[in-house]
Scaffold this motif. Structure first.
Motif, PDB file in Angstrom:
ATOM      1  N   VAL A  11      -9.780   8.333  -0.026  1.00 61.20           N
ATOM      2  CA  VAL A  11      -8.621   7.565   0.002  1.00 61.20           C
ATOM      3  C   VAL A  11      -8.322   7.562  -0.989  1.00 61.20           C
ATOM      4  CG1 VAL A  11      -8.362   4.526   0.329  1.00 61.20           C
ATOM      5  CG2 VAL A  11     -10.099   5.727   1.827  1.00 61.20           C
ATOM      6  N   CYS A  12      -7.240   7.406  -0.875  1.00 61.85           N
ATOM      7  CA  CYS A  12      -6.495   6.844  -2.519  1.00 61.85           C
ATOM      8  C   CYS A  12      -6.034   5.417  -2.531  1.00 61.85           C
ATOM      9  CB  CYS A  12      -5.958   8.490  -2.628  1.00 61.85           C
ATOM     10  SG  CYS A  12      -4.323   8.255  -4.122  1.00 61.85           S
ATOM     11  N   ASP A  13      -5.546   5.078  -3.679  1.00 60.10           N
ATOM     12  CA  ASP A  13      -4.851   4.011  -3.996  1.00 60.10           C
ATOM     13  C   ASP A  13      -3.123   3.791  -4.543  1.00 60.10           C
ATOM     14  OD1 ASP A  13      -7.784   1.981  -3.963  1.00 60.10           O
ATOM     15  OD2 ASP A  13      -7.558   2.345  -2.132  1.00 60.10           O
ATOM     16  N   ASP A  14      -3.566   5.486  -4.963  1.00 56.25           N
ATOM     17  CA  ASP A  14      -1.845   5.277  -5.666  1.00 56.25           C
ATOM     18  C   ASP A  14      -1.688   5.227  -4.800  1.00 56.25           C
ATOM     19  OD1 ASP A  14      -3.609   4.358  -7.974  1.00 56.25           O
ATOM     20  OD2 ASP A  14      -3.922   6.456  -9.111  1.00 56.25           O
ATOM     21  N   VAL A  15      -0.400   4.957  -4.318  1.00 55.49           N
ATOM     22  CA  VAL A  15       1.264   5.224  -3.483  1.00 55.49           C
ATOM     23  C   VAL A  15       1.736   5.821  -4.361  1.00 55.49           C
ATOM     24  CG1 VAL A  15       2.873   4.130  -1.707  1.00 55.49           C
ATOM     25  CG2 VAL A  15       0.469   3.333  -2.174  1.00 55.49           C
ATOM     26  N   PRO A  16       2.735   7.165  -3.792  1.00 57.11           N
ATOM     27  CA  PRO A  16       3.772   7.781  -5.020  1.00 57.11           C
ATOM     28  C   PRO A  16       4.599   6.927  -4.379  1.00 57.11           C
ATOM     29  CG  PRO A  16       3.270   8.969  -2.640  1.00 57.11           C
ATOM     30  CD  PRO A  16       1.851   8.174  -2.932  1.00 57.11           C
TER      31      PRO A  16
END
Length: 87
Positions: A11-16
């Motif tokens: 799960v990546c919390d960093d939204v581009p």
């Protein structure tokens, strides 16, 4: 774990974020120079970009980088926004 296969979902919390130029303002040459500094585009390619407003100057950036770039464009008279990318 004898022969058991496990899958892990990351799960990546960093939204581009993207930097969108809405209006170059009256200081077009300064905005072109800033676009060149941010992207590495030539002045000619920057001018083509400005001709297609609203134009995405940067894509797939971390939020802080996108906000800094948008602020730099605003500092030279442009109207620019850091926009969360949605796919």
């Amino acid at each position: 774990m004898d022969g058991e296969v496990r899958y892990i979902t990351l799960v990546c919390d960093d939204v581009p974020y993207s930097v969108v130029l809405a209006d170059p303002g009256t200081r077009t040459m300064d905005v072109l120079k800033e676009i060149r500094r941010l992207t590495g585009l030539s002045l000619w390619h920057g001018k083509l970009l400005i001709g297609q407003l609203p134009a995405t100057v940067l894509e797939d950036q971390p939020e802080d980088t996108a906000r800094t770039a948008a602020s730099a464009l605003c500092a030279v008279g442009a109207v620019a926004h850091a926009v969360e990318q949605t796919d």
